[in-house]
Scaffold this active site. Structure first.
Site, PDB file in Angstrom:
ATOM      1  N   LYS A 146       0.815  -1.225   0.000  1.00 53.97           N
ATOM      2  CA  LYS A 146       0.000   0.000   0.000  1.00 53.97           C
ATOM      3  C   LYS A 146       0.846   1.271   0.000  1.00 53.97           C
ATOM      4  O   LYS A 146       0.512   2.251  -0.677  1.00 53.97           O
ATOM      5  CB  LYS A 146      -0.962  -0.017   1.190  1.00 53.97           C
ATOM      6  CG  LYS A 146      -2.008  -1.107   1.061  1.00 53.97           C
ATOM      7  CD  LYS A 146      -3.031  -1.054   2.146  1.00 53.97           C
ATOM      8  CE  LYS A 146      -3.887  -2.319   2.128  1.00 53.97           C
ATOM      9  NZ  LYS A 146      -4.564  -2.546   0.845  1.00 53.97           N
ATOM     10  N   ASP A 157      -5.403   2.587  -3.268  1.00 56.25           N
ATOM     11  CA  ASP A 157      -4.110   3.290  -3.166  1.00 56.25           C
ATOM     12  C   ASP A 157      -4.054   4.460  -4.155  1.00 56.25           C
ATOM     13  O   ASP A 157      -3.565   5.545  -3.827  1.00 56.25           O
ATOM     14  CB  ASP A 157      -2.960   2.312  -3.436  1.00 56.25           C
ATOM     15  CG  ASP A 157      -2.937   1.192  -2.419  1.00 56.25           C
ATOM     16  OD1 ASP A 157      -3.290   1.455  -1.247  1.00 56.25           O
ATOM     17  OD2 ASP A 157      -2.581   0.060  -2.784  1.00 56.25           O
TER      18      ASP A 157
HETATM   19  O1  RIB Z   1      -3.781  -2.155  -1.794  1.00 53.41           O
HETATM   20  C1  RIB Z   1      -3.250  -3.162  -2.620  1.00 53.41           C
HETATM   21  C2  RIB Z   1      -2.029  -3.730  -1.995  1.00 53.41           C
HETATM   22  O2  RIB Z   1      -2.393  -4.399  -0.812  1.00 53.41           O
HETATM   23  C3  RIB Z   1      -1.331  -4.775  -2.834  1.00 53.41           C
HETATM   24  O3  RIB Z   1      -0.384  -4.221  -3.720  1.00 53.41           O
HETATM   25  C4  RIB Z   1      -0.716  -5.689  -1.804  1.00 53.41           C
HETATM   26  O4  RIB Z   1       0.672  -5.606  -1.723  1.00 53.41           O
HETATM   27  C5  RIB Z   1      -1.362  -5.298  -0.485  1.00 53.41           C
HETATM   28  O5  RIB Z   1      -0.492  -4.606   0.296  1.00 53.41           O
END
Ligand code: RIB
Length: 296
Positions: A40, A245
């Site tokens: 994230k 994200d």
């Molecule tokens: O938010 C997505 C992310 O959550 C992925 O890339 C994975 O690594 C987890 O951390």
């Protein structure tokens, strides 16, 4: 140029595409396997950099091959890695992800991410002091999250706490955030509330302003007054991994343009991100986002 500091996790995502999710105890055949860069913190850093921000990441990698690949990938994206520690005799974080039926299941093993410390956050003080916005999520230790909230607040910086994966946090910590950015499920967990409670009532009693993500339905936001709704943008969904994200990164990058504009651009960026495979695969660049929004 907007400056964003991200404090958070860095993972190698081990992604399996399957026709459906396997039941407990069942083995099924998948369609494809790939390793892609994720976590994230790293995802939010990359998304913010692609949207034109100057970005510094605070986090930790192991001294394994994944660590080297992830470090190189972040450097290629232009993310400053001065405050990314390489931990000796330690693996890098991984996320085992199954993508099926338009959804995903994720299991994260934090590894080096569990070694991010409050002292490391304090060492990044001058970097945080030059930021326009600070982003932090919950794949690093709680004391590091607390340290980020306290330092950001002390420096007068807007700290956006993306409470994912969610767990209850002390109300005093939440009050230090400028915005909380959960989905409904995460907000209920964060506040120790009933999962069925209406999200508007959860937003009303949250101890900090909330920008609540609702997937294809867009987002609701409240900064005093009544909650407002930003509808989602219609797209063909390939992979939702990393959509949250991308949303958080865009929110931080465009915050200075006012909350309604930032939420609209965040919804648009998140919508674009789900049209391609992999957490970072679909994250748009600024020009793509602006061109797409002009016709949306
Ligand atoms: O938010 C997505 C992310 O959550 C992925 O890339 C994975 O690594 C987890 O951390």
């Amino acid at each position: 140029m907007t400056r964003v500091v991200v404090v958070g996790s860095i993972n190698m995502d081990l992604v399996t595409l399957a026709p459906r999710f396997a039941a407990p105890g069942e083995t099924i055949l998948g369609e494809r396997f790939l390793t892609v860069h994720g976590g994230k913190g790293a995802n939010q850093a990359v998304a913010a950099a692609r949207l034109g921000a100057e970005v510094a990441l605070v986090g930790a990698l192991g001294d394994d091959a994944f660590g080297t690949q992830l470090h190189e990938g972040l450097a290629r994206e232009g993310v400053s890695l001065e405050h990314v520690a390489r931990i000796a005799d330690c693996g890098s974080g991984t996320a085992s992800i199954t993508v099926a039926e338009g959804e995903n299941h994720i299991i994260v093993v934090p590894a080096a991410n569990a070694r991010v410390t409050p002292a490391q956050i304090e060492r990044a003080q001058s970097t945080l002091a030059s930021a326009d916005a600070v982003l932090v999520q919950m794949e690093i230790p709680l004391d590091a999250i607390e340290a980020t909230l306290r330092l950001g607040h002390r420096l007068g910086k807007p700290v956006i706490l993306n409470p994912a994966p969610a767990q209850p946090l002390p109300i005093e910590w939440l009050k230090l955030a400028r915005y909380l950015t959960p989905n409904q499920h995460e907000l209920a967990i964060l506040l120790g509330a009933d999962a069925d409670e209406d999200f508007r009532s959860l937003m009303q009693r949250a101890p900090a302003p909330v920008v609540l993500t609702r997937g294809g339905d867009g987002a609701w936001y409240r900064d005093g007054g009544e909650p407002a709704h930003q509808p989602g943008f219609k797209v063909d969904v390939v992979d939702t991994t990393g959509a949250g994200d991308t949303f958080n990164a865009a929110l931080a990058v465009f915050l200075q343009q006012g909350l309604p504009v930032a939420v609209r651009k965040a919804c648009a960026a998140a919508a674009l991100s789900v049209t391609r495979l992999g957490a970072q695969g679909g994250m748009p660049r600024l020009a793509e986002l602006e061109a797409w929004l002009a016709h949306a």
